[in-house]
Structures are given as structure tokens and as C-alpha cells.
Design a protein around this motif. Sequence first.
Motif, PDB file in Angstrom:
ATOM      1  N   THR A   1       1.802   0.639  -5.421  1.00  0.00           N
ATOM      2  CA  THR A   1       1.024   1.830  -5.788  1.00  0.00           C
ATOM      3  C   THR A   1       1.803   3.086  -5.356  1.00  0.00           C
ATOM      4  N   ASP A   2       1.267   4.247  -5.750  1.00  0.00           N
ATOM      5  CA  ASP A   2       1.881   5.544  -5.377  1.00  0.00           C
ATOM      6  C   ASP A   2       3.341   5.601  -5.809  1.00  0.00           C
ATOM      7  N   MET A   3       3.597   5.266  -7.063  1.00  0.00           N
ATOM      8  CA  MET A   3       4.967   5.192  -7.561  1.00  0.00           C
ATOM      9  C   MET A   3       5.457   6.484  -8.213  1.00  0.00           C
ATOM     10  N   SER A   4       4.681   7.519  -8.154  1.00  0.00           N
ATOM     11  CA  SER A   4       5.146   8.830  -8.631  1.00  0.00           C
ATOM     12  C   SER A   4       4.676   9.891  -7.649  1.00  0.00           C
ATOM     13  N   ALA A   5       5.548  10.885  -7.430  1.00  0.00           N
ATOM     14  CA  ALA A   5       5.248  11.942  -6.467  1.00  0.00           C
ATOM     15  C   ALA A   5       6.038  13.182  -6.848  1.00  0.00           C
ATOM     16  N   THR A   6       5.705  14.293  -6.198  1.00  0.00           N
ATOM     17  CA  THR A   6       6.421  15.560  -6.409  1.00  0.00           C
ATOM     18  C   THR A   6       7.018  16.003  -5.080  1.00  0.00           C
ATOM     19  N   TYR A   7       8.240  16.471  -5.142  1.00  0.00           N
ATOM     20  CA  TYR A   7       8.951  16.879  -3.920  1.00  0.00           C
ATOM     21  C   TYR A   7       8.186  17.944  -3.150  1.00  0.00           C
ATOM     22  N   ASP A   8       8.071  17.743  -1.834  1.00  0.00           N
ATOM     23  CA  ASP A   8       7.523  18.773  -0.957  1.00  0.00           C
ATOM     24  C   ASP A   8       8.218  18.768   0.406  1.00  0.00           C
ATOM     25  N   GLY A   9       9.357  18.073   0.482  1.00  0.00           N
ATOM     26  CA  GLY A   9      10.115  18.045   1.719  1.00  0.00           C
ATOM     27  C   GLY A   9       9.733  16.923   2.671  1.00  0.00           C
ATOM     28  N   THR A  10       8.753  16.102   2.298  1.00  0.00           N
ATOM     29  CA  THR A  10       8.335  14.998   3.156  1.00  0.00           C
ATOM     30  C   THR A  10       8.629  13.670   2.461  1.00  0.00           C
ATOM     31  N   PRO A  11       8.827  12.568   3.234  1.00  0.00           N
ATOM     32  CA  PRO A  11       9.083  11.255   2.618  1.00  0.00           C
ATOM     33  C   PRO A  11       7.920  10.823   1.734  1.00  0.00           C
ATOM     34  N   LYS A  12       8.265  10.066   0.679  1.00  0.00           N
ATOM     35  CA  LYS A  12       7.263   9.595  -0.280  1.00  0.00           C
ATOM     36  C   LYS A  12       7.287   8.059  -0.334  1.00  0.00           C
ATOM     37  N   PRO A  13       6.581   7.398   0.603  1.00  0.00           N
ATOM     38  CA  PRO A  13       6.572   5.934   0.581  1.00  0.00           C
ATOM     39  C   PRO A  13       5.672   5.395  -0.527  1.00  0.00           C
ATOM     40  N   ALA A  14       6.080   4.254  -1.090  1.00  0.00           N
ATOM     41  CA  ALA A  14       5.226   3.555  -2.041  1.00  0.00           C
ATOM     42  C   ALA A  14       4.167   2.774  -1.270  1.00  0.00           C
ATOM     43  N   GLY A  15       3.039   2.553  -1.908  1.00  0.00           N
ATOM     44  CA  GLY A  15       2.011   1.708  -1.320  1.00  0.00           C
ATOM     45  C   GLY A  15       2.173   0.273  -1.800  1.00  0.00           C
ATOM     46  N   ALA A  16       1.724  -0.690  -0.987  1.00  0.00           N
ATOM     47  CA  ALA A  16       1.804  -2.103  -1.360  1.00  0.00           C
ATOM     48  C   ALA A  16       0.511  -2.794  -0.929  1.00  0.00           C
ATOM     49  N   ALA A  17      -0.307  -3.191  -1.926  1.00  0.00           N
ATOM     50  CA  ALA A  17      -1.547  -3.912  -1.658  1.00  0.00           C
ATOM     51  C   ALA A  17      -1.303  -5.406  -1.872  1.00  0.00           C
ATOM     52  N   THR A  18      -1.952  -6.255  -1.043  1.00  0.00           N
ATOM     53  CA  THR A  18      -1.736  -7.696  -1.147  1.00  0.00           C
ATOM     54  C   THR A  18      -3.049  -8.424  -1.415  1.00  0.00           C
ATOM     55  N   SER A  19      -2.900  -9.575  -2.052  1.00  0.00           N
ATOM     56  CA  SER A  19      -4.027 -10.499  -2.238  1.00  0.00           C
ATOM     57  C   SER A  19      -3.516 -11.898  -1.905  1.00  0.00           C
ATOM     58  N   PRO A  20      -4.010 -12.505  -0.804  1.00  0.00           N
ATOM     59  CA  PRO A  20      -5.081 -12.002   0.063  1.00  0.00           C
ATOM     60  C   PRO A  20      -4.673 -10.724   0.801  1.00  0.00           C
ATOM     61  N   ALA A  21      -5.698  -9.967   1.188  1.00  0.00           N
ATOM     62  CA  ALA A  21      -5.452  -8.674   1.819  1.00  0.00           C
ATOM     63  C   ALA A  21      -4.921  -8.835   3.234  1.00  0.00           C
TER      64      ALA A  21
END
Length: 323
Positions: free
Chosen positions: A92-112
Motif C-alpha cells: 500500500t501507499d505506493m504513490s506520494a509527493t515529495y516533501d523532504g521526508t522518507p516515503k515508506p510503502a505499507g505492507a499488509a499481511t494475511s494472516p495479519a
Amino acid sequence: GGTATGSLVISPAAATVSLTAPPASYDGNPKIATVTTTPPGLAVTITYSGTASAPVSAGTYQVAATVADPNYRGTATGTLVISPASVTITLTDMSATYDGTPKPAGAATSPAGVAVIVTYNGSSTAPTAPGSYSVSAVPASANYGGSASGTLTIARAPLTVTLSSLTASYDGTPKGVVATTSPATKPVTVTYNGSSNAPTSAGSYAVVATVSDSNYSGSATGTLVIAKATPALTFAPPAPVIVNTVLGAAQLNASATVPGAFSYTPSSGTVLSTIGLQLLSATFAPSDTTNYSSGIVYTTIVVNPPPPPAVVTGIAAIIANGS
């Protein structure tokens, strides 16, 4: 008489040991091999890769089963395989706009709740700069199997670019526009009809201003107009003349601050036949018609009547009258 002594040796009976270690999947619980003996019910010692504890984690284990009854002997070996549990990973969170801070992707799992390792172009550090990054996510534990991949895109931050100083007058020096950004102080590249050099000559120029910082995007367009300069023209009133004087250079002597030519009304060679105040005009045509405008300047000239005839008296008058 005589006697004899000796030893009677009763060897352990052979027993058959059957070992069953079916494949299993990790679920957090120990995985125990099953052992049967012939004759049945004999005590057996089982080890898993040399240890008596049944394994929990995913992996391959060498199993050894040995009869523990002193009256019997027998062994069996085998392999117990515990496979990683399957987990589904969703990025998740695979698109972002630059603001000078790191942009990590999210990773959801099943099972959680399964811990995940995420890398960006092979690095574990989340990116900050605009660009496209290959993202890979795998479980952090060898007890789980699964993966996900995708592309994280960080867009440049948008900037507003404003152009000013779009009008000027020719003076022989370059006329650059002013480009400001919001947020402020970001570098901007400006072109004039496609050239990076600010123009000098009078005319209209298509202006394009583009943000040149790799972290930001923005542009503005406009038209720079450099107006022709107006030469300073001077036409001083000439000295008074007598009626029927022919106009010439003495009267038609206008001047300009730049090279060019004058045309006069009335023109040179005109006879001033009217007594009184007369209007003179001088129309200027500059040699450099690109950068200077034409113009007209006026003055007046006084045209006097002829002087009265001289009055003759005394003897000269008698002579003049024939007496």
C-alpha cells in the motif's frame, strides 16, 4: 572329580522400528514424528537433528528413533520437513509527493501481524527524492513464505511560478524578466524565444520559466515586450527673417540624440512669402528602425516685413528731385 564355569550371554532381541514423519507446515506448534515397534509398545527415544525436543520452526530435521528397552535393539532414521506457512502480502501507499521526508510503502499481511522486510531498489531505507523505486516485500521470519513487489512513485512537489517585469523600453542593455516561486527561492530556468540569453533589441519574446530543482515541478509562460526607445528631438526657433527669405539649413536645423534623418515642412527651398509667425515641423526617421521610434518636433519662425525706404533730406533731396 572336576568343575567348569562359564558365562551365559543373552543378547537383546531384534525389534523393528517404523518411523513416520509426514510433511508439515509451520503453525507455531511442535511437530512430532510417529514411531511404532514390533513387538509393539517398546519404549523408544527420538531425536531431531540431535536434540530431544520436537521442532517448531520451519526447516528440515534428521530424525533418529532408537529402542530404549534393554531387551530389544532396533533403530530407524528419517527426515521431518516443516514448510513455511503461506502468507499473503499486499503493498500500500505506493504513490506520494515529495516533501523532504522518507516515503515508506505499507505492507499488509494475511494472516495479519506477520513482520515484513521491505526494500526499495534493494535498499532497506525508504526513499525521499522524487522518482520510481522497485519495491519488494518478504516475511521477516523463515517460518513464513510469500512475497509482493511493485513500484513506488514519488512525484515532484508542485510550485507556482510567477513572471514579472514583462515590459521594458530599449536602452541597449539586456532585459530579463523576474521569475519568483511559491514556495520561494527555488531555482528557475528562463528562456526567451527558446534562448537562455535575455534579449536587448525591441520586440516581443515568448518567455518560458521552468523550475530547475529536481524535487519540484512548475512553469509559467508569458510575453516580454521591449518597446522602441523615443529619441530626444530638438528644434530651436531660428532667428527672424525678412519676408521672401528662402528656407535653408540656417533655419531647418533640428537635431536628435540618435542617428537618423529629418524631413521638414515647409521644406528646404520654400520662399517665406507671408509676414508673421509661421510654423515649422521636422519629422525624424531613425537609422535604427528596430530599436527607435520616429517622431516629430515643431518650432516657429518670425517673418518680418521688408524695412521702410530710407528718408532723404537736405541737398541730397534737392538733387534727387532735380532742382
